[in-house]
Design a protein around this motif. Structure first.
Motif, PDB file in Angstrom:
ATOM      1  N   GLN A 252      27.924  32.032 -32.897  1.00  0.00           N
ATOM      2  CA  GLN A 252      27.635  30.681 -32.427  1.00  0.00           C
ATOM      3  C   GLN A 252      26.196  30.599 -31.912  1.00  0.00           C
ATOM      4  OE1 GLN A 252      30.177  29.190 -29.235  1.00  0.00           O
ATOM      5  NE2 GLN A 252      30.540  27.316 -30.386  1.00  0.00           N
ATOM      6  N   VAL A 253      25.495  29.531 -32.290  1.00  0.00           N
ATOM      7  CA  VAL A 253      24.091  29.344 -31.910  1.00  0.00           C
ATOM      8  C   VAL A 253      24.018  28.240 -30.854  1.00  0.00           C
ATOM      9  CG1 VAL A 253      21.776  28.746 -32.712  1.00  0.00           C
ATOM     10  CG2 VAL A 253      23.333  30.043 -34.207  1.00  0.00           C
ATOM     11  N   TRP A 254      23.653  28.621 -29.639  1.00  0.00           N
ATOM     12  CA  TRP A 254      23.454  27.657 -28.554  1.00  0.00           C
ATOM     13  C   TRP A 254      21.957  27.473 -28.360  1.00  0.00           C
ATOM     14  CZ3 TRP A 254      27.220  25.459 -25.130  1.00  0.00           C
ATOM     15  CH2 TRP A 254      28.537  25.836 -25.409  1.00  0.00           C
ATOM     16  N   VAL A 255      21.532  26.200 -28.271  1.00  0.00           N
ATOM     17  CA  VAL A 255      20.110  25.898 -28.097  1.00  0.00           C
ATOM     18  C   VAL A 255      19.941  25.026 -26.857  1.00  0.00           C
ATOM     19  CG1 VAL A 255      18.008  25.034 -29.160  1.00  0.00           C
ATOM     20  CG2 VAL A 255      19.866  25.902 -30.611  1.00  0.00           C
ATOM     21  N   LEU A 256      19.049  25.447 -25.973  1.00  0.00           N
ATOM     22  CA  LEU A 256      18.670  24.651 -24.813  1.00  0.00           C
ATOM     23  C   LEU A 256      17.296  24.056 -25.073  1.00  0.00           C
ATOM     24  CD1 LEU A 256      19.042  23.624 -21.910  1.00  0.00           C
ATOM     25  CD2 LEU A 256      17.951  25.747 -21.137  1.00  0.00           C
ATOM     26  N   ASP A 257      17.247  22.753 -25.225  1.00  0.00           N
ATOM     27  CA  ASP A 257      15.989  22.034 -25.397  1.00  0.00           C
ATOM     28  C   ASP A 257      15.406  21.802 -23.994  1.00  0.00           C
ATOM     29  OD1 ASP A 257      13.923  20.276 -25.860  1.00  0.00           O
ATOM     30  OD2 ASP A 257      15.043  19.009 -27.260  1.00  0.00           O
ATOM     31  N   ALA A 258      14.317  22.505 -23.686  1.00  0.00           N
ATOM     32  CA  ALA A 258      13.705  22.438 -22.352  1.00  0.00           C
ATOM     33  C   ALA A 258      12.404  21.644 -22.366  1.00  0.00           C
ATOM     34  CB  ALA A 258      13.459  23.852 -21.832  1.00  0.00           C
ATOM     35  N   ALA A 259      12.319  20.650 -23.248  1.00  0.00           N
ATOM     36  CA  ALA A 259      11.078  19.883 -23.375  1.00  0.00           C
ATOM     37  C   ALA A 259      10.671  19.225 -22.069  1.00  0.00           C
ATOM     38  CB  ALA A 259      11.239  18.823 -24.469  1.00  0.00           C
ATOM     39  N   TYR A 260      11.675  18.826 -21.253  1.00  0.00           N
ATOM     40  CA  TYR A 260      11.365  18.090 -20.029  1.00  0.00           C
ATOM     41  C   TYR A 260      11.481  18.938 -18.767  1.00  0.00           C
ATOM     42  CZ  TYR A 260      11.979  14.294 -23.330  1.00  0.00           C
ATOM     43  OH  TYR A 260      11.862  13.481 -24.431  1.00  0.00           O
ATOM     44  N   ALA A 261      11.777  20.214 -18.925  1.00  0.00           N
ATOM     45  CA  ALA A 261      11.922  21.079 -17.750  1.00  0.00           C
ATOM     46  C   ALA A 261      10.671  21.101 -16.869  1.00  0.00           C
ATOM     47  CB  ALA A 261      12.311  22.489 -18.186  1.00  0.00           C
ATOM     48  N   PRO A 262       9.454  21.140 -17.439  1.00  0.00           N
ATOM     49  CA  PRO A 262       8.274  21.160 -16.564  1.00  0.00           C
ATOM     50  C   PRO A 262       8.072  19.876 -15.775  1.00  0.00           C
ATOM     51  CG  PRO A 262       7.733  21.937 -18.782  1.00  0.00           C
ATOM     52  CD  PRO A 262       9.079  21.313 -18.852  1.00  0.00           C
ATOM     53  N   LEU A 263       8.743  18.788 -16.185  1.00  0.00           N
ATOM     54  CA  LEU A 263       8.586  17.506 -15.517  1.00  0.00           C
ATOM     55  C   LEU A 263       9.698  17.235 -14.502  1.00  0.00           C
ATOM     56  CD1 LEU A 263       7.430  15.251 -18.496  1.00  0.00           C
ATOM     57  CD2 LEU A 263       6.106  15.847 -16.464  1.00  0.00           C
ATOM     58  N   ARG A 264      10.555  18.195 -14.261  1.00  0.00           N
ATOM     59  CA  ARG A 264      11.657  17.979 -13.322  1.00  0.00           C
ATOM     60  C   ARG A 264      11.099  17.670 -11.933  1.00  0.00           C
ATOM     61  NH1 ARG A 264      16.975  19.708 -13.287  1.00  0.00           N
ATOM     62  NH2 ARG A 264      16.655  21.095 -15.071  1.00  0.00           N
ATOM     63  N   LEU A 265      11.603  16.592 -11.338  1.00  0.00           N
ATOM     64  CA  LEU A 265      11.185  16.201  -9.995  1.00  0.00           C
ATOM     65  C   LEU A 265      12.186  16.620  -8.923  1.00  0.00           C
ATOM     66  CD1 LEU A 265       9.857  12.577 -10.679  1.00  0.00           C
ATOM     67  CD2 LEU A 265       8.610  14.743 -10.749  1.00  0.00           C
ATOM     68  N   ASP A 266      13.435  16.767  -9.288  1.00  0.00           N
ATOM     69  CA  ASP A 266      14.496  17.153  -8.359  1.00  0.00           C
ATOM     70  C   ASP A 266      15.364  18.226  -9.007  1.00  0.00           C
ATOM     71  OD1 ASP A 266      13.677  14.950  -6.779  1.00  0.00           O
ATOM     72  OD2 ASP A 266      15.025  13.622  -7.888  1.00  0.00           O
ATOM     73  N   GLY A 267      16.126  18.929  -8.169  1.00  0.00           N
ATOM     74  CA  GLY A 267      17.124  19.851  -8.679  1.00  0.00           C
ATOM     75  C   GLY A 267      16.540  21.091  -9.313  1.00  0.00           C
ATOM     76  N   HIS A 268      17.370  21.766 -10.101  1.00  0.00           N
ATOM     77  CA  HIS A 268      16.978  23.023 -10.736  1.00  0.00           C
ATOM     78  C   HIS A 268      17.807  23.216 -11.990  1.00  0.00           C
ATOM     79  CE1 HIS A 268      20.711  24.754  -9.184  1.00  0.00           C
ATOM     80  NE2 HIS A 268      20.412  24.175  -8.033  1.00  0.00           N
ATOM     81  N   SER A 269      17.454  24.199 -12.766  1.00  0.00           N
ATOM     82  CA  SER A 269      18.175  24.469 -14.006  1.00  0.00           C
ATOM     83  C   SER A 269      19.630  24.837 -13.724  1.00  0.00           C
ATOM     84  CB  SER A 269      17.495  25.608 -14.774  1.00  0.00           C
ATOM     85  OG  SER A 269      18.260  25.977 -15.896  1.00  0.00           O
ATOM     86  N   SER A 270      20.514  24.320 -14.558  1.00  0.00           N
ATOM     87  CA  SER A 270      21.934  24.646 -14.421  1.00  0.00           C
ATOM     88  C   SER A 270      22.271  26.015 -14.991  1.00  0.00           C
ATOM     89  CB  SER A 270      22.791  23.584 -15.123  1.00  0.00           C
ATOM     90  OG  SER A 270      22.603  22.311 -14.545  1.00  0.00           O
ATOM     91  N   LEU A 271      21.352  26.580 -15.761  1.00  0.00           N
ATOM     92  CA  LEU A 271      21.576  27.897 -16.356  1.00  0.00           C
ATOM     93  C   LEU A 271      20.937  28.974 -15.491  1.00  0.00           C
ATOM     94  CD1 LEU A 271      21.025  27.615 -20.217  1.00  0.00           C
ATOM     95  CD2 LEU A 271      23.129  28.125 -19.019  1.00  0.00           C
TER      96      LEU A 271
END
Length: 462
Positions: A252-271
């Motif tokens: 199984q191929v799981w892909v996390l698209d993190a295009a907007y991760a650098p722009l996160r203003l609140d919270g943190h990664s769920s992974l």
């Protein structure tokens, strides 16, 4: 790459419009046809009587827009400027519908660049000066190194992974298409691979699957290729269910698209870091840098791709085999290298602080206008204008969709562009990026002009 935890989430929606629900999707090409009508018939002219009530800044911006070279859409004292695209769209609506069905995006359209563009998720503080200078100085007179040895070495060092885990792409969209092709190409005589995409998601995930005639799965556990994006688009929210994903099945191929991760203003990664090592990760910094016209991206393969013969290793080999020569041009290479520089990351952190301040202002304005907001961790999110009914209000969905199309076309004719999220699985809502105060004022003025010109639009939701 660094991300920032910050301030509290957006305030809730207004009490009168608390129950939010999407209407039925717009008819294919409805916006294009409404936009043609808005320009060709001069909807802006119908609102001339309220132009005087708009703010001085907004009126000045409108006049300046009319005079600016290279800006094809203009409104001068409420009169829509003529543009060849208007006649073309009105004369051949079926053509515009076909085009919009293939590629539905924010940003520039047949009418050019909107003066007040809320429709893309690019960093509104950009472009980053240091990155823009690096791109401007790129040597476009020569090919890049076809192996990209220096760039991959720099990425490897910064990210902390082996170089063999990094695969470059022409853009995030190209990586999405190539990953889908690679999964499709491994299919044998059995049933074709299945793809799972979030209910609300970037349209290219499903589009790539359709291109290869791959069926969509109803649950992630039933799919061979699983897409996730965090922060999500169009909502800008985190994806808590990622904390519980099971990516241990080798095929199984799981892909996390993190295009907007650098722009996160609140919270943190769920992974967690350990779980991120189990999935494919997709990165592209052009949005964070405010350089969306420069295309380049890279994939980080799971750790298991280092095991020769493993499914992840085989997929990485297919991805490299499917890549054209020089997938990233000189300008893309320059952007990716600039992205790794400390001064660029420092600029990014300062921009996030500014975006938080602008977001607070913009959310307060939208709520005062009666728009329903969903919470967002990002400098973009979705809102429902009060032309679209909720189930509690018993409105007619088709009427709400029609009024939304009319509102979007009216605003576009005034130089304000929003992103209809129907193609992203969220009909009846629009996505808005956080923009500077001058753009916010233009949006406010356009909204009040629309409801003054078409007060019956509000009757849908009252």
């Amino acid at each position: 790459m660094p991300t920032v935890a910050g301030v509290a989430r957006n305030a809730g929606p207004t009490q009168a419009l608390r129950q939010a629900a999407p209407p039925q999707p717009l008819a294919e090409g409805a916006f294009a046809q409404a936009l043609a009508g808005a320009l060709a018939q001069g909807l802006a002219e119908a609102s001339a009587e309220v132009v005087a009530e708009s703010s001085t800044d907004a009126e000045s911006a409108t006049r300046a827009h009319a005079k600016s070279p290279g800006q094809p859409v203009a409104t001068v004292r409420g009169r829509a400027a003529e543009h060849p695209a208007a006649a073309e769209l009105q004369a051949r609506p079926e053509a515009s519908a076909s085009v919009s069905a293939r590629h539905v995006h924010g940003g520039p359209d047949a009418l050019g660049v909107a003066r007040h563009d809320f429709s893309t998720n690019a960093n509104a503080c950009g472009p980053c000066p240091q990155a823009a200078e690096a791109v401007a100085q790129a040597d476009a007179s020569h090919y890049p190194d076809p192996e990209y040895a220096s760039l991959i070495a720099d990425l490897s060092s910064e990210i902390g992974v082996y170089p063999d885990r990094i695969i470059l792409g022409a853009s995030a969209s190209e990586c999405i298409a190539r990953l889908t092709a690679a999964v499709a190409s491994r299919a044998g005589p059995a049933a074709p691979p299945r793809v799972w995409v979030p209910r609300q998601a970037y349209g290219d995930y499903a589009r790539a699957a359709r291109a290869w005639q791959l069926p969509l799965a109803s649950q992630p556990g039933q799919a061979d290729l699983v897409w996730h994006c965090e922060p999500a688009s169009p909502t800008g929210q985190g994806v808590p269910e990622l904390a519980h994903l099971d990516a241990t099945h080798p095929e199984q191929v799981w892909v996390l698209d993190a295009a907007y991760a650098p722009l996160r203003l609140d919270g943190h990664s769920s992974l967690s870091p350990a779980r991120r090592e189990q999935v494919w990760q997709l990165f592209t910094p052009n949005k964070a840098l405010g350089l969306t016209g420069v295309r380049a991206a890279y994939l980080v393969a799971p750790r298991s791709a280092l095991e020769v013969g493993s499914p992840a290793w085989q997929l990485a080999q297919r991805l490299r085999a499917l890549a054209p020569s020089w997938p990233v041009g000189a300008h893309g290479v320059a952007m990716l290298k600039a992205w790794l520089q400390p001064e660029v990351q420092q600029w990014l952190q300062r921009s996030l602080d500014q975006l938080r301040r602008w977001r607070q202002m913009q959310n307060a304005m939208l709520q005062a206008m009666g728009w329903v907001l969903q919470p967002s961790d990002s400098p973009y999110g979705v809102a429902r204008p009060p032309v679209v009914p909720s189930p509690a209000e018993g409105g007619v969905a088709d009427a709400g969709a029609s009024e939304l199309a009319a509102m979007l076309a009216f605003m576009r004719a005034r130089g304000v562009k929003l992103r209809d999220t129907t193609s992203m699985g969220l009909p009846g809502w629009v996505r808005l990026a956080v923009r500077p105060p001058a753009d916010q004022e233009a949006l406010r003025a356009a909204w009040h002009a629309f409801i003054a010109w078409r007060p019956s639009a509000l009757a849908v939701s009252t």
